[in-house]
Scaffold this motif. Structure first.
Motif, PDB file in Angstrom:
ATOM      1  N   LEU A  14       0.611  -0.850  -0.242  1.00 31.86           N
ATOM      2  CA  LEU A  14      -0.022  -0.063   0.224  1.00 31.86           C
ATOM      3  C   LEU A  14       0.844   1.708   0.108  1.00 31.86           C
ATOM      4  O   LEU A  14       0.701   1.987  -0.424  1.00 31.86           O
ATOM      5  CB  LEU A  14      -0.600   0.013   1.542  1.00 31.86           C
ATOM      6  CG  LEU A  14      -1.875  -1.191   1.093  1.00 31.86           C
ATOM      7  CD1 LEU A  14      -3.010  -0.581   2.487  1.00 31.86           C
ATOM      8  CD2 LEU A  14      -3.562  -1.373  -0.098  1.00 31.86           C
ATOM      9  N   SER A  15       1.583   0.697   0.386  1.00 29.75           N
ATOM     10  CA  SER A  15       3.126   2.565   0.977  1.00 29.75           C
ATOM     11  C   SER A  15       4.204   2.707  -0.446  1.00 29.75           C
ATOM     12  O   SER A  15       4.631   2.834  -0.210  1.00 29.75           O
ATOM     13  CB  SER A  15       3.469   2.446   2.260  1.00 29.75           C
ATOM     14  OG  SER A  15       4.238   1.592   2.354  1.00 29.75           O
ATOM     15  N   GLY A  16       3.705   1.577  -1.365  1.00 27.88           N
ATOM     16  CA  GLY A  16       4.994   1.025  -2.047  1.00 27.88           C
ATOM     17  C   GLY A  16       5.722   0.101  -1.891  1.00 27.88           C
ATOM     18  O   GLY A  16       5.889  -0.543  -0.664  1.00 27.88           O
ATOM     19  N   GLY A  17       6.638  -0.321  -2.281  1.00 27.90           N
ATOM     20  CA  GLY A  17       7.794  -1.437  -2.792  1.00 27.90           C
ATOM     21  C   GLY A  17       6.527  -2.649  -2.969  1.00 27.90           C
ATOM     22  O   GLY A  17       6.153  -2.626  -3.488  1.00 27.90           O
ATOM     23  N   TRP A  18       7.092  -3.720  -2.380  1.00 32.07           N
ATOM     24  CA  TRP A  18       6.763  -5.068  -2.826  1.00 32.07           C
ATOM     25  C   TRP A  18       6.290  -5.974  -1.822  1.00 32.07           C
ATOM     26  O   TRP A  18       7.355  -5.602  -0.756  1.00 32.07           O
ATOM     27  CB  TRP A  18       8.208  -6.204  -3.339  1.00 32.07           C
ATOM     28  CG  TRP A  18       7.920  -4.878  -4.638  1.00 32.07           C
ATOM     29  CD1 TRP A  18       7.827  -5.327  -6.387  1.00 32.07           C
ATOM     30  CD2 TRP A  18       9.615  -3.731  -4.490  1.00 32.07           C
ATOM     31  NE1 TRP A  18       8.405  -4.064  -7.531  1.00 32.07           N
ATOM     32  CE2 TRP A  18       9.534  -3.486  -6.820  1.00 32.07           C
ATOM     33  CE3 TRP A  18       9.185  -3.328  -4.668  1.00 32.07           C
ATOM     34  CZ2 TRP A  18      10.155  -2.329  -6.837  1.00 32.07           C
ATOM     35  CZ3 TRP A  18      10.557  -1.890  -4.806  1.00 32.07           C
ATOM     36  CH2 TRP A  18      10.365  -1.431  -5.690  1.00 32.07           C
ATOM     37  N   TYR A  28       7.878  -8.278   3.129  1.00 34.32           N
ATOM     38  CA  TYR A  28       8.042  -6.609   2.355  1.00 34.32           C
ATOM     39  C   TYR A  28       9.392  -5.802   2.072  1.00 34.32           C
ATOM     40  O   TYR A  28       9.967  -6.182   3.471  1.00 34.32           O
ATOM     41  CB  TYR A  28       7.314  -6.269   3.258  1.00 34.32           C
ATOM     42  CG  TYR A  28       6.827  -4.016   2.617  1.00 34.32           C
ATOM     43  CD1 TYR A  28       6.503  -4.104   1.889  1.00 34.32           C
ATOM     44  CD2 TYR A  28       7.724  -3.827   4.016  1.00 34.32           C
ATOM     45  CE1 TYR A  28       6.712  -2.986   1.610  1.00 34.32           C
ATOM     46  CE2 TYR A  28       8.001  -1.819   2.987  1.00 34.32           C
ATOM     47  CZ  TYR A  28       6.795  -1.520   2.218  1.00 34.32           C
ATOM     48  OH  TYR A  28       6.682  -0.602   1.454  1.00 34.32           O
ATOM     49  N   VAL A  29       9.384  -5.191   0.551  1.00 32.18           N
ATOM     50  CA  VAL A  29      10.517  -4.638   1.021  1.00 32.18           C
ATOM     51  C   VAL A  29       9.998  -3.191   0.458  1.00 32.18           C
ATOM     52  O   VAL A  29       9.062  -2.775  -0.316  1.00 32.18           O
ATOM     53  CB  VAL A  29      11.362  -5.127  -0.319  1.00 32.18           C
ATOM     54  CG1 VAL A  29      12.594  -4.056  -0.785  1.00 32.18           C
ATOM     55  CG2 VAL A  29      11.872  -6.805  -0.015  1.00 32.18           C
ATOM     56  N   SER A  30      10.798  -2.500   0.902  1.00 30.02           N
ATOM     57  CA  SER A  30      10.502  -1.004   1.150  1.00 30.02           C
ATOM     58  C   SER A  30      10.462  -0.590  -0.483  1.00 30.02           C
ATOM     59  O   SER A  30      11.238  -1.123  -1.756  1.00 30.02           O
ATOM     60  CB  SER A  30      11.181   0.385   1.866  1.00 30.02           C
ATOM     61  OG  SER A  30      13.081  -0.044   1.320  1.00 30.02           O
ATOM     62  N   ALA A  31       9.771   0.776  -1.100  1.00 32.37           N
ATOM     63  CA  ALA A  31       9.980   1.086  -1.840  1.00 32.37           C
ATOM     64  C   ALA A  31      10.809   1.894  -2.797  1.00 32.37           C
ATOM     65  O   ALA A  31      11.457   1.385  -4.206  1.00 32.37           O
ATOM     66  CB  ALA A  31       8.740   2.115  -2.145  1.00 32.37           C
TER      67      ALA A  31
END
Length: 104
Positions: A14-18, A28-31
């Motif tokens: 939702l906040s970007g990333g994968w 979760y990997v950050s944008a």
């Protein structure tokens, strides 16, 4: 004979990333591809791991073994960025999702 294995892209967070999620955990990997998190989603005594590799050709593993309790395993990259990751059920026999290659 040469075989080509194609894996589907990771779902956008939702906040970007994968991100990738299974019944036993999530990753979760950050944008900006500099931080990674793994969370155990089941209180079943089986730890969850995420394996990842960076653009500097380093490979790492982080674990969340506290079940569904608050708190996840996390890490960050000082040099380079995260290129690929996979989520694993770390109990024996170890099972992992297919690798997710991050393309920007």
């Amino acid at each position: 004979m040469l075989a080509l294995l194609v894996t589907p892209p990771a779902v956008g967070h939702l906040s970007g990333g994968w991100s990738k999620q299974t019944a036993y955990g999530s990753a979760y990997v950050s944008a900006n591809r500099r931080s990674i998190e793994v969370c155990d989603l089941a209180d079943d005594g089986r730890p969850v791991e995420v394996e990842y590799a960076t653009s500097m050709l380093n490979k790492y593993t982080i674990t969340d073994s506290n079940g569904a309790k608050p708190g996840c395993g996390d890490d960050f990259v000082l040099f380079g960025h995260i290129d690929v990751f996979k989520l694993c059920d770390a109990a024996f026999p170890r099972e992992c999702t297919s690798s997710t290659w991050i393309k920007k």
